[in-house]
Design a protein around this motif. Structure first.
Motif, PDB file in Angstrom:
ATOM      1  N   CYS A 887      41.993  10.088  -7.592  1.00 21.13           N
ATOM      2  CA  CYS A 887      41.476   9.134  -6.688  1.00 21.13           C
ATOM      3  C   CYS A 887      40.812   8.047  -7.442  1.00 21.13           C
ATOM      4  O   CYS A 887      40.873   6.607  -6.949  1.00 21.13           O
ATOM      5  CB  CYS A 887      40.445   9.910  -5.936  1.00 21.13           C
ATOM      6  SG  CYS A 887      40.908  10.964  -4.705  1.00 21.13           S
ATOM      7  N   GLY A 888      40.455   8.065  -8.680  1.00 24.58           N
ATOM      8  CA  GLY A 888      39.818   7.019  -9.416  1.00 24.58           C
ATOM      9  C   GLY A 888      40.726   5.985  -9.849  1.00 24.58           C
ATOM     10  O   GLY A 888      40.888   4.673  -9.667  1.00 24.58           O
ATOM     11  N   TRP A 889      42.066   6.499 -10.277  1.00 23.16           N
ATOM     12  CA  TRP A 889      43.310   5.687 -10.410  1.00 23.16           C
ATOM     13  C   TRP A 889      43.624   4.880  -9.290  1.00 23.16           C
ATOM     14  O   TRP A 889      43.992   3.446  -9.387  1.00 23.16           O
ATOM     15  CB  TRP A 889      44.145   6.552 -11.290  1.00 23.16           C
ATOM     16  CG  TRP A 889      43.884   6.640 -12.667  1.00 23.16           C
ATOM     17  CD1 TRP A 889      43.440   7.860 -13.054  1.00 23.16           C
ATOM     18  CD2 TRP A 889      44.237   5.676 -13.699  1.00 23.16           C
ATOM     19  NE1 TRP A 889      43.179   7.604 -14.491  1.00 23.16           N
ATOM     20  CE2 TRP A 889      43.592   6.291 -14.882  1.00 23.16           C
ATOM     21  CE3 TRP A 889      44.414   4.116 -13.718  1.00 23.16           C
ATOM     22  CZ2 TRP A 889      43.354   5.619 -16.300  1.00 23.16           C
ATOM     23  CZ3 TRP A 889      44.451   3.765 -15.145  1.00 23.16           C
ATOM     24  CH2 TRP A 889      44.224   4.489 -16.337  1.00 23.16           C
ATOM     25  N   ILE A 890      43.665   5.444  -8.085  1.00 18.34           N
ATOM     26  CA  ILE A 890      44.220   4.808  -6.992  1.00 18.34           C
ATOM     27  C   ILE A 890      42.961   3.689  -6.716  1.00 18.34           C
ATOM     28  O   ILE A 890      43.495   2.595  -6.273  1.00 18.34           O
ATOM     29  CB  ILE A 890      44.329   5.892  -5.833  1.00 18.34           C
ATOM     30  CG1 ILE A 890      45.385   6.881  -6.008  1.00 18.34           C
ATOM     31  CG2 ILE A 890      44.516   4.815  -4.472  1.00 18.34           C
ATOM     32  CD1 ILE A 890      45.712   7.772  -5.214  1.00 18.34           C
ATOM     33  N   ILE A 891      41.839   4.000  -6.717  1.00 15.51           N
ATOM     34  CA  ILE A 891      40.714   2.849  -6.485  1.00 15.51           C
ATOM     35  C   ILE A 891      41.023   1.893  -7.481  1.00 15.51           C
ATOM     36  O   ILE A 891      40.877   0.481  -7.164  1.00 15.51           O
ATOM     37  CB  ILE A 891      39.454   3.413  -6.553  1.00 15.51           C
ATOM     38  CG1 ILE A 891      39.274   4.636  -5.352  1.00 15.51           C
ATOM     39  CG2 ILE A 891      38.347   2.234  -6.467  1.00 15.51           C
ATOM     40  CD1 ILE A 891      37.985   5.394  -5.542  1.00 15.51           C
ATOM     41  N   PHE A 892      41.176   2.054  -8.697  1.00 18.09           N
ATOM     42  CA  PHE A 892      41.262   1.120  -9.777  1.00 18.09           C
ATOM     43  C   PHE A 892      42.520   0.059  -9.433  1.00 18.09           C
ATOM     44  O   PHE A 892      42.156  -0.958  -9.448  1.00 18.09           O
ATOM     45  CB  PHE A 892      41.413   1.858 -11.131  1.00 18.09           C
ATOM     46  CG  PHE A 892      41.792   1.059 -12.306  1.00 18.09           C
ATOM     47  CD1 PHE A 892      40.718   0.085 -12.762  1.00 18.09           C
ATOM     48  CD2 PHE A 892      43.256   0.661 -12.857  1.00 18.09           C
ATOM     49  CE1 PHE A 892      40.890  -0.940 -13.773  1.00 18.09           C
ATOM     50  CE2 PHE A 892      43.197  -0.522 -13.638  1.00 18.09           C
ATOM     51  CZ  PHE A 892      41.953  -1.171 -14.162  1.00 18.09           C
TER      52      PHE A 892
END
Length: 908
Positions: A887-892
């Motif tokens: 999720c963090g990488w998608i948001i990034f």
């Protein structure tokens, strides 16, 4: 000159300086044939860092091989980490997560030592590169930036802590990157809308993720100092509507920070869970947080540009040119320099007060491991002020010159004081180098030369390189401070970790393929199990389960030095057998536990087999509560576990005995003892006592509530040196020597221990002389001293009873433990693998609750009949952390896409 050319020139110049300064500063290591592995007498470097990194390379290769073979598998639990532990949460502190350590996966096992050295130098180099990138971002001049970079790298923090603990160099890389990320956000934030295309949070987010995935310990410090840095820079960039924008900035940074944390959660979350279950410390004496001893402040002042250590991990020791920068700022009247001055003074105050060291060290104990931030500030002073050294005001010349004179007089007085603890000849040379730098800058100014003249650069550069060589000589050389003596000889790490003891234990792996533990008695390096793929009962890891710590501590053995450092169980037959120790090695034939038979000898080391060793799973039909267990002493607890399983709550179908004294089956008698309170003065602090010995009994000497206080003997020295811990009590008996490591509340590694059991030599009957050497002068007090006896035949009888209830077909592979057992009635199976919430149990294919048994092990309730038990392990938090990272990488990526889209709109 263009930006690219300036950057290239900067990097090339820095690289040249770095290589030359490495040669001159580390020359004592080369000349004396020493490695960078800290482990000669002190084992952190070899046992913890080298072992973990060597294993990490093997772990990576194993994962890749499993993927290539079509059967992907990630080892999550290792039986060689102490009694067994989670791999990720234990080794993240040393290896797993740090992107640079991925290089170990490409290095053969035998070349790990070479890679270890390369990685230390590489990290130092990258720290300087990160500092240069920050200075370029802040538009500092090239030569001053390079001098600042080498001062940042070649300082006391790197030379002491960085070489001892290689991952301590990582925050020196990450902090400049975090500061750059903060600057980019401020520079590009034309408004306060978080997803506005003019905001660039990417470097900050990536730096947070990099810090978080590498090591949560330094993430804590980096977070604190990044917040302080952002707060300071806020007033530079925001001049109107500050209150409103301040809260908006906090919101924005918090969101960016959480994105970075989420991106790293796959490693960070399991590591934090492991840390929260850690059993290292029992608190700190608040008196130690008020002020340091006087010696600390003397050494802090004398070693600003010196070559020593002030204590409490306070390592500054900057190149002498840093002294010019510090004095220049202190005597500067420019308003622009006021913030630099305040930052430096603030750091010195924080270094001087233990409370700050306690806070910045995660509320563990007072330690200034955060001093890499001071190195950054001092290096920044050099980079910023260097061009102005050529145009000092009259006030600055007088102030700097006078301060250098005072410093040299101060060092001279310390050196003639005769006190080796505060004197250092090298610091006098550092004072002379201060004079040389000062004289050169005054001469350059008189000549009208500035920082751009080639001659000034050559001369200053030459003196900087000489300064690094002098620093290295006086800090490292065996002829001076002798720091190299604490390091292993080059190319000996593998030999030490594969000594005769280990080779004998390894030789049984092919002959005996069952699951068992081993122990190398007297072997100094605790983590050999991880390196040599052996299941052990020794460990030395900063992250150690509280269950393991508390249980090993409950045995009251002498092999436990700290909460995270334990070795064996003092050759106690019951504890060895209950832990599944099947083979031991020792050089002392007087210290062989009952039931062990000789197999073979290699040199002075003999291998023995335990004929009463229990497997990794055995059943009980009787139990005691944890409260009953806690009321007993260590010897009684051992006897309890031979025929009773220890549970928090005892099920009704198990026999529950109320009288733990009858359960334990030991005889406890008071000893007529003169040592209720002993004041030992001077060097010869010895005591001899005669005690009865019976070869049919295991005999122990039990010290209850043994404490040490040095006030009586060191009253005059407490102000100067502070309170000290005892070096312990050395106990000698016929053929056996042991040491009691006495805990003190003012020791940073205190974990609340006050009770100790000494196993006596039980190979003969009659009176036995016990010699006690008190290794430190002071007051030793003990509440009670007992002589404890346990019948050897009864111990062996109880072990045989356990063997009748042992499981069969025991296997451990691919994070799974399997066993089969037949029971004639309902019992609880004790599985001697440390308890963890990551384990799941199945009995005959059905999920079954796991009980905490015998302190640190696992228990499973079984009914009458045949059963197949399967235990499966998964690192707690790994799955959740993986999804958080996704999720963090998608948001990034979404943030980056929005930035690119909005930026294109702005340009069009």
């Amino acid at each position: 000159m263009g930006k690219k050319q300036k950057r290239r020139k900067c990097f090339l110049l820095y690289t040249g300086f770095f290589l030359m300064m490495c040669v001159v500063s580390f020359f004592p290591f080369f000349a004396e044939g020493k490695s960078f592995i800290w482990g000669a007498g002190i084992e952190d470097g070899l046992s913890q860092h080298f072992t973990s990194l060597a294993y990490y390379g093997r772990w990576l290769r194993e994962i890749v091989e499993s993927v290539l073979s079509g059967h992907p598998h990630i080892p999550m639990w290792n039986m060689g980490i102490g009694y067994g532990a989670d791999i990720i949460s234990t080794l993240n502190y040393y290896a797993i997560g740090d992107p640079l350590n991925l290089l170990y996966g490409f290095v053969p096992w035998k070349d790990t030592e070479i890679m270890y050295h390369v990685m230390i130098i590489l990290r130092m180099y990258l720290a300087g590169i990160a500092f240069i990138l920050y200075c370029i971002k802040m538009k500092k001049r090239t030569y001053g930036t390079v001098i600042g970079a080498v001062a940042y790298v070649f300082c006391g923090f790197c030379f002491r802590l960085g070489i001892r603990h290689p991952f301590f160099l990582n925050p020196m890389i990450y902090f400049p990157l975090l500061c750059m990320g903060i600057e980019e956000i401020y520079m590009s934030a034309k408004d306060t809308k978080i997803f506005r295309g003019t905001t660039r949070p990417f470097l900050f987010i990536l730096s947070v993720a990099l810090s978080a995935i590498s090591n949560y310990y330094f993430l804590y410090m980096l977070t604190i100092f990044s917040v302080i840095y952002a707060w300071i820079r806020f007033y530079k960039y925001v001049e109107t509507d500050r209150i409103h924008k301040f809260f908006l900035i906090i919101r924005n940074f918090a969101i960016y920070y959480m994105i970075g944390i989420s991106m790293a959660a796959v490693i960070l979350l399991p590591s934090v869970i492991g840390f929260l279950g850690n059993g290292r410390n029992a608190g700190v004496d608040l008196q130690t947080l008020i002020v340091y001893p006087a010696k600390f402040y003397i050494l802090l002042l004398s070693n600003v540009v010196g070559y020593g250590n002030a204590g409490n991990n306070t390592n500054i020791g900057y190149l002498p040119i840093a002294g010019i920068a510090i004095l220049f700022v202190l005597f500067s009247e420019r308003m622009k320099h006021k913030k630099y001055r305040l930052c430096f003074i603030g750091c010195i105050i924080a270094l001087a007060l233990p409370m700050f060291g306690y806070i910045f060290n995660g509320l563990s104990y007072a330690s200034n491991r955060w001093s890499f931030v001071v190195s950054f500030i001092v290096a920044l002073l050099i980079a910023e002020m260097y061009p102005r050294f050529f145009m000092m005001t009259k006030k600055q010349k007088i102030g700097i010159g006078s301060s250098i004179v005072i410093y040299n007089i101060f060092i001279f007085l310390l050196n003639i004081s005769g006190d080796e603890k505060i004197s250092c000849k090298g610091n006098q040379i550092a004072g002379i180098l201060l004079f040389i730098f000062y004289g050169l800058f005054v001469w350059f100014q008189a000549k009208g030369w500035d920082s751009r003249k080639m001659l000034t650069r050559v001369l200053i550069g030459a003196v900087v390189i000489i300064s690094a060589g002098v620093h290295g000589y006086y800090r490292f050389s065996s002829k001076q401070k002798g720091y190299t003596e604490e390091f292993l000889d080059y190319h000996t790490a593998n030999q030490l970790l594969r000594s005769k003891d280990i080779q004998l234990l390894e030789s049984m792996k092919k002959k005996d393929t069952s699951l068992y533990r081993v122990h190398a008695q007297g072997y100094p390096y605790k983590n050999y199990g991880l390196y040599d793929d052996l299941n052990t009962i020794s460990g030395y890891y900063s992250i150690t389960s509280a269950d393991v710590t508390d249980t090993v501590n409950s045995y009251q053995t002498l092999g436990m030095q700290y909460a995270d450092k334990y070795c064996g169980v003092d050759q106690r037959t019951g504890l060895l057998s209950l832990s599944g120790v099947k083979y031991i090695t020792t050089s002392n034939r007087e210290d062989i536990p009952d039931g062990f038979t000789k197999i073979k000898t290699k040199g002075n080391i003999t291998l023995y087999k335990n004929k009463n060793a229990l497997p990794f799973a055995y059943a009980y039909d009787r139990a005691v509560t944890k409260k009953q267990y806690d009321r007993a002493n260590g010897a009684e607890r051992e006897q309890m576990m031979l025929d009773h399983i220890v549970l928090d709550d005892v099920p009704q179908y198990l026999k529950d005995h109320k009288n733990e004294k009858k359960i334990s089956g030991v005889k406890v008698t008071d000893v007529s003892w003169k040592m209720k309170k002993l004041v030992m003065l001077g060097r010869k602090n010895n005591l001899e006592v005669m005690l009865p010995s019976d070869k049919t009994k295991e005999t122990y000497l039990y010290f209850k509530n043994l404490i040490y206080n040095d006030s009586a003997s060191h009253g005059k020295d407490i102000v100067m040196g502070g309170k000290k811990s005892s070096k312990g009590i050395w106990i000698e008996q016929k053929g056996v020597s042991q040491k009691i490591y006495i805990q003190s509340r003012f020791n940073p590694y205190y974990f609340g221990r006050k009770d100790y059991i000494v196993k006596l030599n039980g190979n003969f009957s009659g009176q036995q002389k016990i010699k006690m050497a008190f290794l430190s002068p002071g007051t030793y007090q003990v509440e009670q001293v007992h002589l404890i006896e346990a019948d050897k035949k009864q111990i062996l009888k109880k072990l045989q009873e356990r063997k009748k209830n042992e499981a069969k077909n025991i296997k451990y592979h691919d994070n799974q433990f399997e066993a089969k057992i037949y029971l004639q009635k309902r019992k609880i199976l004790c599985i001697t693998i440390p308890y963890s919430k990551g384990w799941e149990a199945e009995v005959d294919g059905k999920k079954t609750p796991i009980l905490k048994a015998n302190g640190m092990y696992m228990g499973v309730s079984l009914k009458k009949g045949s059963h197949k038990i399967r235990m499966t392990y998964r690192t707690p938090g790994l799955k959740e952390g993986m999804w958080m990272s996704v999720c963090g990488w998608i948001i990034f990526c979404i943030v980056y896409y929005i930035y690119r889209r909005e930026n294109c709109k702005c340009k069009s």
